[in-house]
Motif scaffolding. Structure first.
Motif, mmCIF file in Angstrom:
data_model
loop_
_atom_site.group_PDB
_atom_site.id
_atom_site.type_symbol
_atom_site.label_atom_id
_atom_site.label_comp_id
_atom_site.label_asym_id
_atom_site.label_seq_id
_atom_site.Cartn_x
_atom_site.Cartn_y
_atom_site.Cartn_z
ATOM 1 N N LEU A 396 0.402 -1.127 -0.167
ATOM 2 C CA LEU A 396 0.149 -0.212 0.185
ATOM 3 C C LEU A 396 0.848 1.130 0.451
ATOM 4 C CD1 LEU A 396 -2.532 1.054 0.483
ATOM 5 C CD2 LEU A 396 -3.211 1.312 2.861
ATOM 6 N N ALA A 397 2.211 1.838 0.640
ATOM 7 C CA ALA A 397 2.822 2.710 0.988
ATOM 8 C C ALA A 397 3.442 2.793 -0.765
ATOM 9 C CB ALA A 397 3.997 2.133 2.430
ATOM 10 N N TYR A 398 3.776 1.280 -1.080
ATOM 11 C CA TYR A 398 4.465 1.609 -2.754
ATOM 12 C C TYR A 398 3.101 2.769 -4.062
ATOM 13 C CZ TYR A 398 6.342 0.205 -7.548
ATOM 14 O OH TYR A 398 6.390 0.290 -8.853
ATOM 15 N N GLY A 399 2.012 1.839 -3.851
ATOM 16 C CA GLY A 399 0.414 2.459 -4.571
ATOM 17 C C GLY A 399 0.948 4.192 -3.995
ATOM 18 N N GLU A 400 1.070 4.293 -3.253
ATOM 19 C CA GLU A 400 0.494 5.587 -2.077
ATOM 20 C C GLU A 400 2.423 6.280 -2.771
ATOM 21 O OE1 GLU A 400 -1.252 5.506 1.933
ATOM 22 O OE2 GLU A 400 0.372 6.152 2.258
ATOM 23 N N ALA A 401 3.211 6.170 -2.426
ATOM 24 C CA ALA A 401 4.624 6.471 -3.328
ATOM 25 C C ALA A 401 4.368 7.087 -4.891
ATOM 26 C CB ALA A 401 5.627 5.422 -2.601
ATOM 27 N N LYS A 402 3.734 5.673 -5.280
ATOM 28 C CA LYS A 402 3.842 5.997 -6.852
ATOM 29 C C LYS A 402 2.414 7.496 -7.564
ATOM 30 C CE LYS A 402 6.297 3.957 -9.031
ATOM 31 N NZ LYS A 402 7.152 4.265 -9.876
ATOM 32 N N GLY A 403 1.689 7.806 -6.873
ATOM 33 C CA GLY A 403 0.512 8.687 -6.594
ATOM 34 C C GLY A 403 -0.523 8.110 -7.396
ATOM 35 N N TRP A 441 9.315 4.200 0.763
ATOM 36 C CA TRP A 441 10.042 4.031 -0.421
ATOM 37 C C TRP A 441 10.361 5.050 -0.963
ATOM 38 C CZ3 TRP A 441 9.985 -0.275 -3.603
ATOM 39 C CH2 TRP A 441 8.554 -1.563 -3.153
ATOM 40 N N SER A 442 10.462 6.203 -0.269
ATOM 41 C CA SER A 442 10.282 7.671 -0.672
ATOM 42 C C SER A 442 11.797 7.773 -1.277
ATOM 43 C CB SER A 442 10.600 8.661 -0.044
ATOM 44 O OG SER A 442 8.968 8.639 0.589
ATOM 45 N N ASP A 443 13.187 7.667 -1.200
ATOM 46 C CA ASP A 443 14.054 7.635 -1.316
ATOM 47 C C ASP A 443 14.227 7.053 -3.263
ATOM 48 O OD1 ASP A 443 13.976 5.275 -0.088
ATOM 49 O OD2 ASP A 443 15.886 5.984 0.221
ATOM 50 N N VAL A 444 13.582 5.784 -3.274
ATOM 51 C CA VAL A 444 13.910 4.539 -4.038
ATOM 52 C C VAL A 444 12.573 4.737 -5.214
ATOM 53 C CG1 VAL A 444 15.651 3.148 -3.161
ATOM 54 C CG2 VAL A 444 13.414 2.980 -2.739
ATOM 55 N N ILE A 445 11.584 5.522 -5.311
ATOM 56 C CA ILE A 445 10.135 5.061 -5.702
ATOM 57 C C ILE A 445 10.438 4.789 -7.597
ATOM 58 C CG2 ILE A 445 9.644 7.364 -5.825
ATOM 59 C CD1 ILE A 445 7.181 3.841 -5.243
ATOM 60 N N ASP A 446 11.469 6.443 -7.472
ATOM 61 C CA ASP A 446 11.103 6.568 -9.183
ATOM 62 C C ASP A 446 12.191 5.388 -10.250
ATOM 63 O OD1 ASP A 446 10.190 8.769 -8.609
ATOM 64 O OD2 ASP A 446 12.167 9.658 -8.643
ATOM 65 N N GLU A 447 12.692 4.303 -9.293
ATOM 66 C CA GLU A 447 13.671 3.960 -9.601
ATOM 67 C C GLU A 447 12.605 2.149 -9.816
ATOM 68 O OE1 GLU A 447 16.819 2.382 -7.542
ATOM 69 O OE2 GLU A 447 17.343 4.841 -6.969
ATOM 70 N N PHE A 448 11.778 2.588 -9.358
ATOM 71 C CA PHE A 448 9.970 1.564 -9.626
ATOM 72 C C PHE A 448 9.180 1.279 -10.802
ATOM 73 C CE2 PHE A 448 12.715 0.362 -6.380
ATOM 74 C CZ PHE A 448 13.041 -1.215 -5.362
ATOM 75 N N PRO A 449 8.590 0.335 -11.506
ATOM 76 C CA PRO A 449 8.790 -0.795 -11.070
ATOM 77 C C PRO A 449 10.472 -1.131 -12.040
ATOM 78 C CG PRO A 449 7.210 -0.630 -12.724
ATOM 79 C CD PRO A 449 7.722 0.646 -12.190
#
Length: 471
Positions: A396-403, A441-449
């Protein structure tokens, strides 16, 4: 929604037998359908509301990050594995779906490896207090506002309990309702949400703190049985804390509203009960056996859980079709096939427990989910490993970090584990979540998926599970 929840079959048959000569059967079906729908809407509107103010996932320090090769080397130093077992571990790791920066506890990284009770308690404090501290900072909730505490850790028990540890640390009141759950597997994080909901129904104007983790320090298996080695490869350090409230004034500052929590257990079946079980091997080494029946059991239990959830979350049009279909077939008005509901129409975000790659593949297959719908689960397994009952919160945190979480979005978390149990929790987003909020995920979210998770990740998993088609 099934008519059986509102009107008995006997009453329905009575209507058909006594008024069939005056009113066409199709009109009776429509009438009963409308009655059932009206009653269901009334029941929904009259139920109390429960809110998720926020949640926090613990992110260990970078000093505890490990590559897959580092994990293998630590395991090799910890026990005298045979060459066959080391090769098996290596193949498991390659095909597990985990990445190169998951976390082990401080005790497992010490030289020599420290699996003492003291080291395990240090891990528990680090994870639990880390998650709860962040959660209380985010919400601004004070200790005196918390009336319920629920903590789950499956294979770690200590005296005093983890729930008492929280009460002591945050100086909670003498009347706090404190519960410490253990041995309930990877589904217990969501199961605890259901328990919190039930307690909030009968304890007014309060908050419930739910903490779920798996303390890994003492969970390392030292033997050579393949069915027990899987846990060494997939389970990692982590935990999450969530804060629920039944106070109407908390709605405006909450993230989600709890709509449904549905639990299914198939423990009465010996196959289900024994598919994940803690036991000693023939040398006396304690470990968790994962049998080759896991996918068969998981598929059956998940299907049963969804059968209970679907009528609750399906759109009104889909429920009407399903109910009319049920009535028509029950009273032989026409010869039609059972209606198969499309659960995907009812959700905007899908967060299934990470398990391991074969389990993810099975869930995707039986539910017909797309790669986009499985993205959060696969990326959580890759980045954090299997953190047991807390994994759905990292998703769920991943989904939030992706906006991706917008106001009124429908969120479905589903987890499954030993017992065998499956639990679904269905939320509605109260507001759009700012992707810049503090997040693991904040500091790495741009590297995903990560597009190509691992060149070996699609190789055949070295442990041959029985196919679920044998159900």
């Amino acid at each position: 929604m099934s008519l059986l929840e509102f009107i008995s079959n006997d009453f329905s048959r009575f209507l058909f037998s006594h008024i069939a000569g005056f009113i066409p059967p199709s009109a009776v079906v429509i009438g009963l359908t409308l009655i059932a729908l009206s009653l269901s809407l009334f029941a929904f509107r009259s139920s109390p509301e429960f809110f998720l103010l926020d949640f926090a996932c613990y992110k260990p320090p970078s000093s505890l990050a490990c590559t897959k090769e580092m994990v293998i080397q630590r395991l090799k130093m910890h026990a005298n594995f045979s060459d066959e077992s080391l090769e098996f571990l290596s193949n498991l790791m390659k095909t597990s779906g985990l990445g190169e920066e998951t976390y082990l506890s401080e005790g497992l990284l010490r030289q020599p490896m420290d699996t003492s009770g003291k080291a395990a308690r240090e891990e528990a404090k680090m994870v639990v207090f880390g998650a709860v501290d962040e959660l209380l900072e985010k919400t601004g909730v004070k200790g005196e506002e918390i009336g319920i505490v629920i903590v789950h850790s499956s294979n770690y028990n200590t005296i005093p309990s983890l729930s008492s540890m929280i009460v002591n640390r945050y100086k909670l009141g003498e009347n706090v309702l404190s519960y410490n759950l253990s041995g309930m597997g990877c589904s217990a994080g969501l199961l605890s949400i259901g328990l919190a909901r039930d307690l909030l129904k009968v304890n007014q104007n309060t908050c419930a703190l739910v903490v779920t983790t798996e303390i890994t320090t003492q969970g390392c298996y030292k033997g050579d049985e393949p069915s027990k080695l899987i846990g060494n490869c997939i389970f990692r350090m982590g935990g999450a804390a969530s804060l629920l409230s039944n106070r109407p004034t908390d709605r405006r500052r909450s993230k989600y509203q709890l709509i449904h929590a549905v639990r299914t257990t198939t423990a009465s079946s010996d196959l289900s009960y024994n598919c994940i079980i803690q036991e000693e091997d023939h040398h006396g080494h304690m470990g968790i056996t994962i049998t080759k029946d896991l996918l068969v059991v998981a598929s059956k239990t998940i299907r049963s859980n969804i059968a209970s959830l679907a009528p609750l979350i399906l759109p009104t049009s889909e429920r009407l079709i399903r109910l009319a279909n049920h009535l028509i077939r029950s009273f032989h008005v026409a010869n039609i096939k059972p209606h198969v509901p499309n659960v995907k129409r009812a959700v905007d975000h899908f967060f299934p427990h990470v398990g391991a790659r074969p389990v993810q593949d099975e869930v995707q297959r039986i539910l017909g989910m797309s790669e986009r719908q499985m993205e959060a689960s696969r990326m959580t397994l890759y980045r954090f490993g299997n953190t047991s009952s807390s994994s759905v919160w990292y998703e769920l945190a991943y989904g939030e970090a992706k906006g991706r979480i917008k106001r009124d979005d429908r969120v479905w978390q589903i987890a499954y584990g030993s017992g065998f149990k499956c639990c679904s929790v269905f939320w509605k987003a109260i507001r759009t979540v700012d992707h810049e909020e503090k997040n693991p995920w904040s500091d790495v979210i741009d590297e995903f998926p990560v597009v190509d998770v691992d060149p070996h990740s699609r190789d055949t998993f070295p442990y041959a599970f029985e196919p679920s088609k044998s159900i």
